[in-house]
Scaffold this motif. Structure first.
Motif, PDB file in Angstrom:
ATOM      1  N   SER A 200       7.409  -3.826  14.791  1.00  0.00           N
ATOM      2  CA  SER A 200       8.089  -3.945  13.508  1.00  0.00           C
ATOM      3  C   SER A 200       7.217  -3.455  12.352  1.00  0.00           C
ATOM      4  O   SER A 200       7.717  -3.226  11.262  1.00  0.00           O
ATOM      5  N   THR A 201       5.909  -3.323  12.613  1.00  0.00           N
ATOM      6  CA  THR A 201       5.043  -2.797  11.556  1.00  0.00           C
ATOM      7  C   THR A 201       4.837  -1.302  11.711  1.00  0.00           C
ATOM      8  O   THR A 201       4.039  -0.716  10.995  1.00  0.00           O
TER       9      THR A 201
ATOM     10  N   GLN B 250      -4.259   4.750  10.272  1.00  0.00           N
ATOM     11  CA  GLN B 250      -5.349   3.770  10.220  1.00  0.00           C
ATOM     12  C   GLN B 250      -4.811   2.366   9.907  1.00  0.00           C
ATOM     13  O   GLN B 250      -5.178   1.394  10.581  1.00  0.00           O
ATOM     14  N   ALA B 251      -3.950   2.296   8.917  1.00  0.00           N
ATOM     15  CA  ALA B 251      -3.383   0.993   8.536  1.00  0.00           C
ATOM     16  C   ALA B 251      -2.574   0.400   9.678  1.00  0.00           C
ATOM     17  O   ALA B 251      -2.674  -0.796   9.978  1.00  0.00           O
ATOM     18  N   ASN B 252      -1.828   1.252  10.336  1.00  0.00           N
ATOM     19  CA  ASN B 252      -1.024   0.787  11.471  1.00  0.00           C
ATOM     20  C   ASN B 252      -1.932   0.268  12.592  1.00  0.00           C
ATOM     21  O   ASN B 252      -1.648  -0.761  13.207  1.00  0.00           O
ATOM     22  N   ALA B 253      -3.019   0.995  12.823  1.00  0.00           N
ATOM     23  CA  ALA B 253      -3.964   0.586  13.874  1.00  0.00           C
ATOM     24  C   ALA B 253      -4.625  -0.743  13.522  1.00  0.00           C
ATOM     25  O   ALA B 253      -4.841  -1.587  14.393  1.00  0.00           O
TER      26      ALA B 253
ATOM     27  N   THR C 131       5.118   2.639  11.497  1.00  0.00           N
ATOM     28  CA  THR C 131       5.257   3.396  10.259  1.00  0.00           C
ATOM     29  C   THR C 131       6.708   3.756   9.949  1.00  0.00           C
ATOM     30  O   THR C 131       7.073   3.889   8.794  1.00  0.00           O
TER      31      THR C 131
ATOM     32  N   ARG D  16       0.838  -1.206   0.000  1.00  0.00           N
ATOM     33  CA  ARG D  16       0.000   0.000   0.000  1.00  0.00           C
ATOM     34  C   ARG D  16       0.868   1.250   0.000  1.00  0.00           C
ATOM     35  O   ARG D  16       0.654   2.183  -0.790  1.00  0.00           O
ATOM     36  N   ARG D  17       1.863   1.248   0.868  1.00  0.00           N
ATOM     37  CA  ARG D  17       2.718   2.432   0.969  1.00  0.00           C
ATOM     38  C   ARG D  17       3.535   2.662  -0.303  1.00  0.00           C
ATOM     39  O   ARG D  17       3.770   3.807  -0.688  1.00  0.00           O
TER      40      ARG D  17
ATOM     41  N   ALA E  89       8.294   1.033   7.832  1.00  0.00           N
ATOM     42  CA  ALA E  89       7.687   0.725   6.551  1.00  0.00           C
ATOM     43  C   ALA E  89       8.312   1.591   5.474  1.00  0.00           C
ATOM     44  O   ALA E  89       8.778   2.693   5.749  1.00  0.00           O
ATOM     45  N   PRO E  90       8.337   1.063   4.258  1.00  0.00           N
ATOM     46  CA  PRO E  90       9.039   1.801   3.215  1.00  0.00           C
ATOM     47  C   PRO E  90       8.282   3.058   2.774  1.00  0.00           C
ATOM     48  O   PRO E  90       7.079   3.024   2.612  1.00  0.00           O
ATOM     49  N   GLY E  91       9.014   4.062   2.595  1.00  0.00           N
ATOM     50  CA  GLY E  91       8.494   5.216   1.873  1.00  0.00           C
ATOM     51  C   GLY E  91       7.589   6.203   2.542  1.00  0.00           C
ATOM     52  O   GLY E  91       8.046   7.230   3.003  1.00  0.00           O
ATOM     53  N   THR E  92       6.324   5.872   2.655  1.00  0.00           N
ATOM     54  CA  THR E  92       5.301   6.881   2.791  1.00  0.00           C
ATOM     55  C   THR E  92       5.528   7.897   3.901  1.00  0.00           C
ATOM     56  O   THR E  92       5.378   9.080   3.658  1.00  0.00           O
ATOM     57  N   ASP E  93       5.908   7.443   5.084  1.00  0.00           N
ATOM     58  CA  ASP E  93       6.102   8.416   6.149  1.00  0.00           C
ATOM     59  C   ASP E  93       7.256   9.351   5.839  1.00  0.00           C
ATOM     60  O   ASP E  93       7.179  10.554   6.104  1.00  0.00           O
TER      61      ASP E  93
ATOM     62  N   ASP F 193      -4.276   7.870   6.663  1.00  0.00           N
ATOM     63  CA  ASP F 193      -4.223   6.502   6.126  1.00  0.00           C
ATOM     64  C   ASP F 193      -3.166   5.662   6.843  1.00  0.00           C
ATOM     65  O   ASP F 193      -3.418   4.513   7.215  1.00  0.00           O
ATOM     66  N   ASN F 194      -1.999   6.252   7.008  1.00  0.00           N
ATOM     67  CA  ASN F 194      -0.905   5.512   7.650  1.00  0.00           C
ATOM     68  C   ASN F 194      -1.266   5.113   9.074  1.00  0.00           C
ATOM     69  O   ASN F 194      -1.005   3.988   9.501  1.00  0.00           O
TER      70      ASN F 194
END
Lengths: 230, 191
Positions: free
Chosen positions: B110-111, B180-183, B113, A79-80, B116-120, B177-178
Motif C-alpha cells: 500500500s506504500t 529510496q523512500a519506498n525502500a 509508489t 514528501r511527495r 502515493a500521490p503525485g510524484t510518480d 528519491d522515490n
C-alpha cells in the motif's frame, strides 16, 4: 523321489519369480524409497521447531515494521506533495525557457516540409536552412539559460529538504526496525542450526536402524530357506 | 498307466509346470503392483507462505530457506515430500494467519509508489513530454539524413540533446528519491 520333486518345485518357483522380477522388485526394494516412522518423526519434530521459530520471528519483526509503515506512509505522502509542488514551479520555468527552442524547431519542421513539397524551389530550402540556424541559436541560449539553472537549483533544494524531513521522521523507527530484524534473524538462525543438527543425527540414526532391520530380515529369511532345503 | 515310475514322473512334471505357472502369475502381478509403488513422491516447489506473510520482504527469505534440511534428506526423495507436508502441517498449526499478520503483510504494497500521490505520475508526465519532444526531433533528424543533409542532422541532434538535458537530471533525481523512500518504508535494503 519326494526330495527330488521338492527341489525341482523350488527351482521352478525361483525361476518363475526371478523371470518376472518378483525377487528383484520385491518388498525390500519397493519400500526403499519410503520414509521410516522414525525418520518421519524426526522430520515432524524439525518442522515443528522451524514453524515455531518462524512464528516467533514474525511476531518479533512485525510490530516494528508496522510502526515504520504507520509513520513512513504519511511522511512519504508529505514528501511527495512537497516535491510535486516544487516540480510544478520547475516545469513552469523550464517550459518558458524551452519555448523559443521548441517553437524554432516547429518552424524548422514546417519549412522543411514546404521545401520537401517543392524540391526545386531554392528559396524554400534557404528558409529551412535559416530556421535551422534560429533553432541552433535558441538551443545554445537554452544551454546557458540562467532561469533553468535557477529553477533546477530551487527544485533540487526543495527535493533534498523534503527527503531530509522524511528521513528525520522515519529514521528512529527504521533504526528500531532494522535492529529488531537483525536480532530476530539471529535468534531464528540459532534455533535453525540446532534443529538441523538434531535432524541430521535423527535421520542418520533412523536410516541406520532401517538398514540394520532389513539386513536382519534378509539373514533370517536366508537361514529359513537353507533349513528348508536341507 | 502301467508303468508307475513313468506315471510318477509325469505327475511330478505336471506339478512343476503348474507351480512354475503359479509363480509366473504371482511374480507378474507383484511386478505390476510394484511398478506403481516406487513412483517417486513429487518434490513440491518452495512454499510461498512466508513471502506472502511478510509482504515479499527479501529479508525474510532466510526464514523460508529449507535447502539445508533438504540437503540432509537429499538421498531419499520421499523424505523431501514428507518434509514439505510436515512443515506445512506444522506451520498451519503454529502460524495462524491473524488479522494483524495479513494487515502488516499488505502494508508494504500500500506504500508502493503507484498509490502515493503525485510524484510518480508527475515523473511519468515529465518523461512523456520529453519523449514527445525527442520523437519530434528524431523525425527531423531522420528527414535530414534521408535528404542527404547530414550536417543538419548532426546540428539537430545537438539541439535535441540540449532540450533533453534540461529536465533529465531532475527526473532521474526524483526517481532515485522515490525508490529510496519506498525502500526505507518497506525495509528492503537499497544497496
Amino acid at each position: 523321489m519326494k526330495v527330488q520333486f521338492m527341489r525341482t518345485a523350488l527351482v521352478a518357483l525361483v525361476v518363475g519369480a526371478l523371470s518376472t522380477g518378483l525377487l528383484v522388485s520385491g518388498p525390500a526394494s519397493a519400500t526403499a524409497g519410503k520414509v521410516s516412522p522414525k525418520e518421519k518423526a524426526a522430520i515432524a519434530a524439525y518442522a515443528k521447531t522451524i514453524a515455531q521459530a518462524r512464528a516467533a520471528y514474525f511476531a518479533e519483526v512485525k510490530p516494528s515494521r508496522a510502526t515504520v509503515t504507520s509513520i513512513g506512509k504519511p511522511a512519504e505522502i508529505t514528501r511527495r506533495a512537497d516535491v510535486a509542488a516544487a516540480l510544478a514551479i520547475f516545469k513552469a520555468a523550464v517550459s518558458a525557457a524551452k519555448a523559443p527552442s521548441l517553437s524554432a524547431q516547429a518552424a524548422y519542421k514546417a519549412a522543411v516540409a514546404k521545401s520537401g513539397a517543392n524540391p526545386t524551389d531554392a528559396s524554400l530550402r534557404a528558409v529551412a536552412k535559416a530556421s535551422l540556424v534560429t533553432l541552433n541559436k535558441a538551443a545554445a541560449a537554452l544551454k546557458t539559460d540562467a532561469s533553468v539553472t535557477t529553477a533546477t537549483a530551487v527544485f533540487d533544494k526543495t527535493r533534498a529538504a523534503a527527503m531530509a524531513t522524511f528521513r528525520a521522521t522515519v529514521d528512529s523507527a527504521v533504526a528500531v526496525r532494522d535492529a529488531t530484524q537483525v536480532q530476530a534473524m539471529a535468534r531464528f538462525n540459532a534455533i535453525k542450526i540446532k534443529a538441523l543438527a538434531k535432524l541430521k543425527i535423527a535421520v542418520k540414526a533412523a536410516r541406520a536402524s532401517k538398514v540394520a532391520k532389513a539386513k536382519a530380515k534378509r539373514a533370517k529369511a536366508k537361514r529359513h530357506s537353507t533349513k528348508k532345503t536341507k | 498307466m502301467k508303468n508307475p515310475k513313468k506315471a510318477k514322473r509325469i505327475s511330478a512334471l505336471t506339478a512343476v509346470g503348474a507351480l512354475a505357472l503359479v509363480s509366473l502369475a504371482f511374480g507378474s502381478s507383484a511386478l505390476a503392483a510394484d511398478t506403481t509403488s516406487p513412483t517417486p513422491t513429487p518434490i513440491p516447489s518452495p512454499r510461498p507462505t512466508i513471502s506472502a506473510m511478510s509482504g515479499n520482504n527479501p529479508l525474510d527469505a532466510e526464514v523460508d530457506n529449507e535447502s539445508e534440511a533438504e540437503a540432509i534428506l537429499g538421498s531419499n526423495p520421499s523424505s523431501l515430500g514428507v518434509l514439505s507436508s510436515e512443515v506445512e502441517t506444522a506451520e498451519a498449526a503454529e502460524v495462524p494467519e491473524t488479522p494483524e499478520t495479513s494487515e502488516t503483510a499488505e502494508t508494504p504494497d500500500s506504500t508502493s509508489t503507484s498509490e502515493a500521490p503525485g510524484t510518480d505520475n508527475e515523473v511519468d508526465a515529465v518523461e512523456a513530454e520529453d519523449q514527445q519532444e525527442q520523437a519530434s526531433f528524431d523525425e527531423d533528424i531522420n528527414a535530414a539524413n534521408q535528404a542527404g543533409e547530414s550536417e543538419d542532422a548532426v546540428q539537430l541532434q545537438e539541439d535535441a540533446a540540449v532540450v533533453a538535458s534540461v529536465t533529465a537530471p531532475v527526473v532521474e533525481a526524483m526517481v532515485t528519491d522515490n525508490a529510496q523512500a519506498n525502500a526505507i518504508i518497506t525495509g528492503v535494503p537499497t544497496k
